[in-house]
Design an enzyme around this catalytic site. Sequence first.
Site, short mmCIF file in Angstrom:
data_model
loop_
_atom_site.label_atom_id
_atom_site.label_comp_id
_atom_site.label_asym_id
_atom_site.label_seq_id
_atom_site.Cartn_x
_atom_site.Cartn_y
_atom_site.Cartn_z
N GLU A 1 1.14 -1.09 -0.01
CA GLU A 1 0.09 0.33 -0.65
C GLU A 1 1.42 1.17 -0.14
O GLU A 1 1.51 1.40 1.24
CB GLU A 1 -1.26 -0.32 0.96
CG GLU A 1 -2.01 -1.13 1.43
CD GLU A 1 -2.87 -1.54 2.27
OE1 GLU A 1 -3.16 -0.15 2.98
OE2 GLU A 1 -3.71 -2.65 2.53
N HIS B 1 -7.80 1.19 1.64
CA HIS B 1 -8.48 1.75 3.25
C HIS B 1 -8.23 1.57 4.38
O HIS B 1 -8.15 2.72 4.82
CB HIS B 1 -5.71 0.90 3.91
CG HIS B 1 -6.11 0.34 4.94
ND1 HIS B 1 -5.18 -0.91 5.12
CD2 HIS B 1 -6.72 -0.24 6.07
CE1 HIS B 1 -4.95 -1.18 5.79
NE2 HIS B 1 -6.69 -1.10 6.55
P1 NAD Z 1 -10.91 -10.42 15.78
O1 NAD Z 1 -9.67 -10.49 16.47
O2 NAD Z 1 -11.57 -9.31 17.01
O3 NAD Z 1 -10.84 -11.15 14.90
C1 NAD Z 1 -9.95 -11.67 13.47
C2 NAD Z 1 -11.10 -13.15 13.91
O4 NAD Z 1 -9.87 -13.66 13.01
C3 NAD Z 1 -10.44 -14.12 14.90
O5 NAD Z 1 -11.70 -15.03 15.68
C4 NAD Z 1 -10.38 -14.91 14.88
O6 NAD Z 1 -9.89 -16.46 15.41
C5 NAD Z 1 -10.04 -14.82 12.76
N1 NAD Z 1 -8.84 -16.01 12.85
C6 NAD Z 1 -7.98 -16.17 12.48
N2 NAD Z 1 -7.34 -16.84 12.08
C7 NAD Z 1 -8.55 -17.91 10.73
C8 NAD Z 1 -8.52 -18.24 9.68
N3 NAD Z 1 -7.51 -18.98 8.96
N4 NAD Z 1 -10.02 -18.54 9.72
C9 NAD Z 1 -10.64 -17.87 9.59
N5 NAD Z 1 -10.83 -16.87 10.75
C10 NAD Z 1 -9.75 -16.37 11.42
O7 NAD Z 1 -10.63 -8.89 15.03
P2 NAD Z 1 -10.99 -7.71 14.71
O8 NAD Z 1 -11.01 -6.33 15.44
O9 NAD Z 1 -12.84 -8.42 13.59
O10 NAD Z 1 -10.26 -7.28 12.74
C11 NAD Z 1 -9.95 -8.09 12.34
C12 NAD Z 1 -8.99 -7.54 11.07
O11 NAD Z 1 -9.47 -6.26 9.97
C13 NAD Z 1 -7.58 -6.92 11.54
O12 NAD Z 1 -6.89 -7.69 11.91
C14 NAD Z 1 -7.05 -5.60 10.82
O13 NAD Z 1 -6.32 -6.80 9.51
C15 NAD Z 1 -8.54 -6.07 10.00
N6 NAD Z 1 -9.08 -4.50 9.81
C16 NAD Z 1 -8.84 -3.38 8.61
C17 NAD Z 1 -9.13 -2.37 8.61
C18 NAD Z 1 -10.07 -1.66 7.15
O14 NAD Z 1 -10.46 0.13 7.72
N7 NAD Z 1 -10.14 -1.71 6.76
C19 NAD Z 1 -10.08 -1.71 10.31
C20 NAD Z 1 -9.46 -2.24 11.40
C21 NAD Z 1 -9.14 -3.22 10.66
#
Ligand code: NAD
Length: 335
Positions: A277, A301
């Site tokens: 990015e 993003h």
């Molecule tokens: P979180 O930790 O609450 O949830 C992530 C979930 O993914 C967990 O329940 C975990 O068990 C699961 N997981 C891990 N490996 C996996 C797999 N192989 N298959 C299926 N599930 C799996 O995190 P969150 O707050 O829900 O955030 C998720 C992701 O979103 C963050 O890690 C971040 O990278 C991304 N994010 C993006 C933005 C954006 O602006 N686009 C903003 C915030 C977060």
Amino acid sequence: MTTLKSSGSNINNKIICLRPESDFEEFGEVAPSHFNVIYLSPNDRSLIRKASNASVLLIPAVGPKISNDIFSKTSLKMVQVTGAGIDRLDQDFCARNNIKVCNVLGASAKSVAEYCIFAALTISRRLSKTTDEILSGNYKELRGNIIQDRMFSLSGLTLGVIGFGSIGQETAKMFSALGCQIQYYDPSDPKVAENLSQIAVKNGKEDLLRTSDIISIHVPLIDQTKNLISMQEFSLMKKTSILLNASRGGVVDEHALSQAIQDKKIKGAAIDVFTSEPPEKNNPLLNLPDEFRDSIILTPHIGGITVQSWSELFSRSWINIQRFFDGEELENRQI
Ligand code: NAD
């Protein structure tokens, strides 16, 4: 506005912050006055010198990798991320060296979930280019094509969520409110919110891919999730399905996605995150032939970025840093 009391603890209250002070000022979430915060850009040459006697590093979730030198050559002992992903850090290194790493979970969940609704509708209703088409005089042809393509509303469709943490569950709630059936895949067996437990059905990854109309990815970027969605996964999906990735670049194989769209293996995709990015000019998603432009939405993003989410991210970050200074249990300690 975050108002916190000084604890009088012995831990040095010096914080190196790699996001500009103006971000915090704009959202009314400036640092508590007893914190000694040095604001630097990530490539500031004096960073290591200025951090030599600091205790906390405060960073945005998105940005270049953080060099391990920042820790080995300074006294930094805690990293607070003003977001969810901790993939800028060498996590093994932090664990080995007892660097505590915390993020803020859930603060951007609503913003990302709203983004997913917008993205799914924009693709399913073919709205991505309508303004440009009307401005170039194509009103009649555009309307005819859209009607002929038989657009879907969300009601009655099945949403498959991969990664059922805070954002995955919030996304499920919003789609469910619009009449979608919800299924999810998450190997960690997450705790499901009470109001979702009756409506969200757990499923295996392959079956979820085969039976979902919209697939929304919400996993962290870790070794096990790199290219989680690639050729094999696209070959299982419905030809009418829509893929949403507002998690991290690298979770969806960009070459495979570009090919899947061109081979019409899926209807389309919304991509908020890229392997690098900003994306390289030769990124396959930036070079789809014109006829597939309606099938993809690319955004820089910003899924989780709204005024509400940033205010919460900043205030919860300051509060957690205060906990660190006070020697209290930290919120969302990941390492
Ligand atoms: P979180 O930790 O609450 O949830 C992530 C979930 O993914 C967990 O329940 C975990 O068990 C699961 N997981 C891990 N490996 C996996 C797999 N192989 N298959 C299926 N599930 C799996 O995190 P969150 O707050 O829900 O955030 C998720 C992701 O979103 C963050 O890690 C971040 O990278 C991304 N994010 C993006 C933005 C954006 O602006 N686009 C903003 C915030 C977060």
